[in-house]
Design a protein around this motif. Structure first.
Motif, mmCIF file in Angstrom:
data_model
loop_
_atom_site.group_PDB
_atom_site.id
_atom_site.type_symbol
_atom_site.label_atom_id
_atom_site.label_comp_id
_atom_site.label_asym_id
_atom_site.label_seq_id
_atom_site.Cartn_x
_atom_site.Cartn_y
_atom_site.Cartn_z
ATOM 1 N N ALA A 1 93.666 59.067 17.543
ATOM 2 C CA ALA A 1 92.894 60.239 17.975
ATOM 3 C C ALA A 1 92.084 59.915 19.228
ATOM 4 C CB ALA A 1 91.973 60.700 16.844
ATOM 5 N N ALA A 2 91.505 58.708 19.286
ATOM 6 C CA ALA A 2 90.729 58.309 20.470
ATOM 7 C C ALA A 2 91.636 58.212 21.701
ATOM 8 C CB ALA A 2 90.027 56.978 20.215
ATOM 9 N N ILE A 3 92.808 57.614 21.538
ATOM 10 C CA ILE A 3 93.744 57.492 22.658
ATOM 11 C C ILE A 3 94.219 58.872 23.108
ATOM 12 C CG2 ILE A 3 96.025 56.637 23.337
ATOM 13 C CD1 ILE A 3 95.550 54.248 21.461
ATOM 14 N N ALA A 4 94.495 59.748 22.130
ATOM 15 C CA ALA A 4 94.925 61.109 22.473
ATOM 16 C C ALA A 4 93.854 61.830 23.276
ATOM 17 C CB ALA A 4 95.251 61.882 21.194
ATOM 18 N N SER A 5 92.586 61.615 22.925
ATOM 19 C CA SER A 5 91.492 62.251 23.666
ATOM 20 C C SER A 5 91.480 61.804 25.122
ATOM 21 C CB SER A 5 90.155 61.923 23.000
ATOM 22 O OG SER A 5 89.075 62.423 23.743
ATOM 23 N N LEU A 6 91.729 60.526 25.345
ATOM 24 C CA LEU A 6 91.735 60.010 26.714
ATOM 25 C C LEU A 6 92.838 60.649 27.553
ATOM 26 C CD1 LEU A 6 91.095 56.207 26.026
ATOM 27 C CD2 LEU A 6 89.466 57.877 26.907
ATOM 28 N N PHE A 7 93.982 60.907 26.936
ATOM 29 C CA PHE A 7 95.113 61.477 27.669
ATOM 30 C C PHE A 7 95.040 62.998 27.785
ATOM 31 C CE2 PHE A 7 97.029 57.350 26.749
ATOM 32 C CZ PHE A 7 97.683 57.082 27.949
ATOM 33 N N LEU A 8 94.472 63.668 26.774
ATOM 34 C CA LEU A 8 94.504 65.131 26.736
ATOM 35 C C LEU A 8 93.282 65.794 27.352
ATOM 36 C CD1 LEU A 8 95.925 65.636 23.116
ATOM 37 C CD2 LEU A 8 97.170 65.744 25.284
ATOM 38 N N THR A 9 92.199 65.054 27.515
ATOM 39 C CA THR A 9 90.995 65.625 28.125
ATOM 40 C C THR A 9 91.242 65.856 29.617
ATOM 41 O OG1 THR A 9 89.567 64.496 26.535
ATOM 42 C CG2 THR A 9 88.549 65.270 28.570
ATOM 43 N N PRO A 10 90.868 67.033 30.142
ATOM 44 C CA PRO A 10 91.089 67.318 31.572
ATOM 45 C C PRO A 10 90.500 66.244 32.478
ATOM 46 C CG PRO A 10 90.407 69.300 30.415
ATOM 47 C CD PRO A 10 90.288 68.174 29.425
ATOM 48 N N ALA A 11 91.215 65.937 33.546
ATOM 49 C CA ALA A 11 90.781 64.904 34.487
ATOM 50 C C ALA A 11 89.419 65.254 35.087
ATOM 51 C CB ALA A 11 91.819 64.756 35.606
ATOM 52 N N GLY A 12 88.566 64.268 35.190
ATOM 53 C CA GLY A 12 87.258 64.454 35.795
ATOM 54 C C GLY A 12 86.186 64.952 34.849
ATOM 55 N N LEU A 13 86.565 65.392 33.652
ATOM 56 C CA LEU A 13 85.577 65.960 32.729
ATOM 57 C C LEU A 13 84.590 64.896 32.257
ATOM 58 C CD1 LEU A 13 86.171 68.544 29.941
ATOM 59 C CD2 LEU A 13 84.890 66.473 29.423
ATOM 60 N N ARG A 14 85.106 63.727 31.928
ATOM 61 C CA ARG A 14 84.207 62.679 31.424
ATOM 62 C C ARG A 14 83.193 62.257 32.486
ATOM 63 N NH1 ARG A 14 86.045 60.837 26.513
ATOM 64 N NH2 ARG A 14 88.175 61.482 26.050
ATOM 65 N N GLU A 15 83.609 62.220 33.740
ATOM 66 C CA GLU A 15 82.675 61.878 34.808
ATOM 67 C C GLU A 15 81.566 62.920 34.897
ATOM 68 O OE1 GLU A 15 85.913 61.755 35.004
ATOM 69 O OE2 GLU A 15 86.251 59.616 35.278
ATOM 70 N N LYS A 16 81.918 64.200 34.796
ATOM 71 C CA LYS A 16 80.906 65.258 34.812
ATOM 72 C C LYS A 16 79.969 65.148 33.618
ATOM 73 C CE LYS A 16 83.918 68.600 37.182
ATOM 74 N NZ LYS A 16 84.636 69.898 37.044
ATOM 75 N N ASN A 17 80.484 64.613 32.531
ATOM 76 C CA ASN A 17 79.695 64.480 31.309
ATOM 77 C C ASN A 17 78.832 63.222 31.331
ATOM 78 O OD1 ASN A 17 79.114 65.965 29.046
ATOM 79 N ND2 ASN A 17 80.756 65.134 27.794
ATOM 80 N N GLY A 18 78.950 62.415 32.399
ATOM 81 C CA GLY A 18 78.191 61.173 32.457
ATOM 82 C C GLY A 18 78.688 60.131 31.475
ATOM 83 N N PHE A 19 79.975 60.226 31.109
ATOM 84 C CA PHE A 19 80.545 59.324 30.111
ATOM 85 C C PHE A 19 80.780 57.947 30.710
ATOM 86 C CE2 PHE A 19 84.115 57.292 27.983
ATOM 87 C CZ PHE A 19 83.817 57.469 26.646
ATOM 88 N N GLU A 20 80.400 56.909 29.964
ATOM 89 C CA GLU A 20 80.705 55.539 30.352
ATOM 90 C C GLU A 20 80.827 54.688 29.100
ATOM 91 O OE1 GLU A 20 76.113 54.075 31.183
ATOM 92 O OE2 GLU A 20 77.456 54.419 32.865
ATOM 93 N N TRP A 21 81.556 53.569 29.234
ATOM 94 C CA TRP A 21 81.861 52.740 28.070
ATOM 95 C C TRP A 21 80.746 51.757 27.732
ATOM 96 C CZ3 TRP A 21 85.522 54.204 24.981
ATOM 97 C CH2 TRP A 21 86.607 54.936 25.468
ATOM 98 N N GLY A 22 79.755 51.619 28.599
ATOM 99 C CA GLY A 22 78.716 50.622 28.385
ATOM 100 C C GLY A 22 78.071 50.646 27.006
ATOM 101 N N PRO A 23 77.588 51.811 26.533
ATOM 102 C CA PRO A 23 76.942 51.838 25.214
ATOM 103 C C PRO A 23 77.852 51.368 24.088
ATOM 104 C CG PRO A 23 76.443 53.834 26.445
ATOM 105 C CD PRO A 23 77.487 53.108 27.227
ATOM 106 N N MET A 24 79.149 51.732 24.152
ATOM 107 C CA MET A 24 80.065 51.340 23.084
ATOM 108 C C MET A 24 80.362 49.851 23.126
ATOM 109 S SD MET A 24 81.332 52.913 20.554
ATOM 110 C CE MET A 24 81.255 51.516 19.429
ATOM 111 N N LEU A 25 80.485 49.296 24.333
ATOM 112 C CA LEU A 25 80.698 47.861 24.460
ATOM 113 C C LEU A 25 79.491 47.082 23.919
ATOM 114 C CD1 LEU A 25 82.306 47.672 28.028
ATOM 115 C CD2 LEU A 25 83.448 47.282 25.832
#
Length: 461
Positions: free
Chosen positions: A288-312
């Protein structure tokens, strides 16, 4: 659901009664590092938190391996990593990834009615997509709705109280402590059926208080008009990345299946028997996580301020936590025969019955300044660690532990991971958030009286 301990074939048990309190020092060290290093040495912590976590893990592993039989060492380590840590991180990663693909756009007028409605929705949503997921999805639109107000700090503070903490009380998806309980054998719907009254009581009081505070401050904001709002009010709110709502349902379904489907099939891995339903759950969550990465519209995560730092950061720190907590859990299971006998006496009456109010406050106080997930595990095991007994005769004790861990994570910025994340986002948006102790002034003045009422109504002997 079978407990991890029962799923381990040939699991060499560690004798907690034979361990001294010195074995708890690495666990205390990693928790104090998490609590204090970001405040006292923020730059060092940002660049080296992984090394600090590894240091404390090795501080336990090396002397433990040198002083115990290799079979016990291997058994305890694989048990902690494969049956507790890996499923825990997989669920958090899946929720974090999927919720990061949901973008709420638009800007409404931050009136008391809208703000209270937003907080109520976020509080409910936190039990569905987790406190981190709900916080990341909703904090930005709430900030935009209130960015023209002269007084808006209280909006973010109550958001942390409700959405980032107390709202995650009803399911194992809501807050990490409850998922650890689920992994230990607490049924999925047990929390909803047994914690709804306590959560509802606290939430209704806090929403009512927020309405009163927000209404009073709103009346004084005479210049709060859309024409001078730096991000003008719009009529409609839009949601992008809707495919991720379907993926969130997949996550819920996967966790439910692992608790109800029992095919009786297991695979041997490093001396443990990994049950098929749990393997399938984790594979579905990863998919489901991998599917989200592929199916989410391009650029949306950047607009959302998404980054992997907190999860790492969570992944590295919790690896050390789950390793260093091994001797602590063993000593707690030894009860009055172990090194933590004074703590056992503090939460136990002379006739041996648990004191629920003490469990609530002791779990809560530690969860206020240490991470609430390992704190939950400590008191879960202090109460016996048997999920069947804790869901049955000791149900009120488990409710007290669960409420203490989830509710009181809101008492400080470091009590729960979303707290600091929301603070940082708010400050980037121009909100002058209170300092560490300034925030605690809010929590002591508002939350502590609410928790006293919760104790009087629900946990009084």
């Amino acid at each position: 659901m079978q407990t991890p301990g029962l799923a381990a074939e040939g699991h060499a048990s560690l004798d907690g009664a034979a361990l001294g309190p010195i074995w708890a020092l690495p666990f205390v060290g990693i928790l104090l590092s998490i609590a204090l290093a970001p405040l006292l040495a923020a730059k060092f912590w940002h660049h080296h938190f992984g090394k600090v976590a590894a240091f404390w893990a090795l501080t336990f592993i090396v002397p433990f391996a040198a002083s115990h039989a290799s079979g016990v060492v291997a058994s305890e380590m694989t048990h902690a990593i494969l049956l507790d840590y890996v499923p825990f991180v997989i669920l958090l990663t899946a929720l974090f990834t999927i919720s990061g693909g949901i973008l709420v756009t638009g800007n409404l007028h931050g009136s008391p009615r809208l703000n209270t409605t937003f907080l109520a929705i976020g509080t409910f949503l936190a039990s569905v997509i987790g406190t981190t997921g709900a916080s990341m999805v909703l904090i930005r639109p709430l900030l935009r709705a209130n960015d023209g107000r002269r007084h808006n700090v209280h909006v973010v503070v109550f958001f942390i109280f409700l959405v980032s903490n107390i709202g995650g009380s009803l399911t194992p998806l809501g807050d990490p402590p409850l998922f650890l309980g689920y992994l230990r054998g607490v049924s999925f719907f047990w929390t909803a059926s047994h914690m709804l009254a306590e959560m509802g009581f606290a939430v209704l009081i806090l929403l009512a208080l927020f309405w009163l505070v927000d209404s009073y401050l709103y009346k004084g904001d005479h210049d709060f008009r859309g024409v001078i709002d730096p991000t003008p009010d719009t009529i409609r709110i839009g949601i992008t990345g809707k495919i991720n709502f379907i993926l969130l349902l997949v996550v819920v379904g996967a966790v439910l299946i692992s608790g109800s489907w029992k095919p009786g099939i297991s695979l041997p891995v490093f001396g443990l028997q990994l049950e098929l339903q749990n393997i399938v759950r984790d594979l579905i969550l990863i998919g489901a996580a991998i599917a989200s990465l592929f199916l989410t519209p391009a650029g949306l995560r950047e607009k959302n301020g998404f980054e992997w730092g907190p999860m790492l950061e969570v992944g590295k720190l919790f690896a050390a936590i789950f390793v260093t907590i091994i001797p602590v859990i063993a000593m707690l299971k030894a009860a009055e025969n172990g090194a933590f006998a004074p703590l056992v006496a503090l939460v136990t009456s002379p006739d041996g019955a648990p004191i629920d109010a003490m469990y609530f406050w002791m779990t809560g106080i530690l969860s206020s300044f240490l991470d609430n997930a390992p704190t939950y595990l400590v008191f879960f095991n202090l109460a016996g660690g048997d999920p069947a007994e804790l869901m049955g005769p000791l149900a009120r004790t488990l409710v007290a532990i669960s409420c203490g861990a989830v509710f009181m994570g809101a008492n400080s910025y470091i009590g729960n991971a979303p707290n600091f994340m929301v603070k940082a986002i708010a400050e980037n948006a121009g909100v002058k958030m209170p300092s560490f102790f300034g925030y605690m002034a809010w929590s002591i003045g508002i939350l502590v009286p609410v928790f006293v009422l919760v104790t009087f109504v629900f946990f009084r002997a």
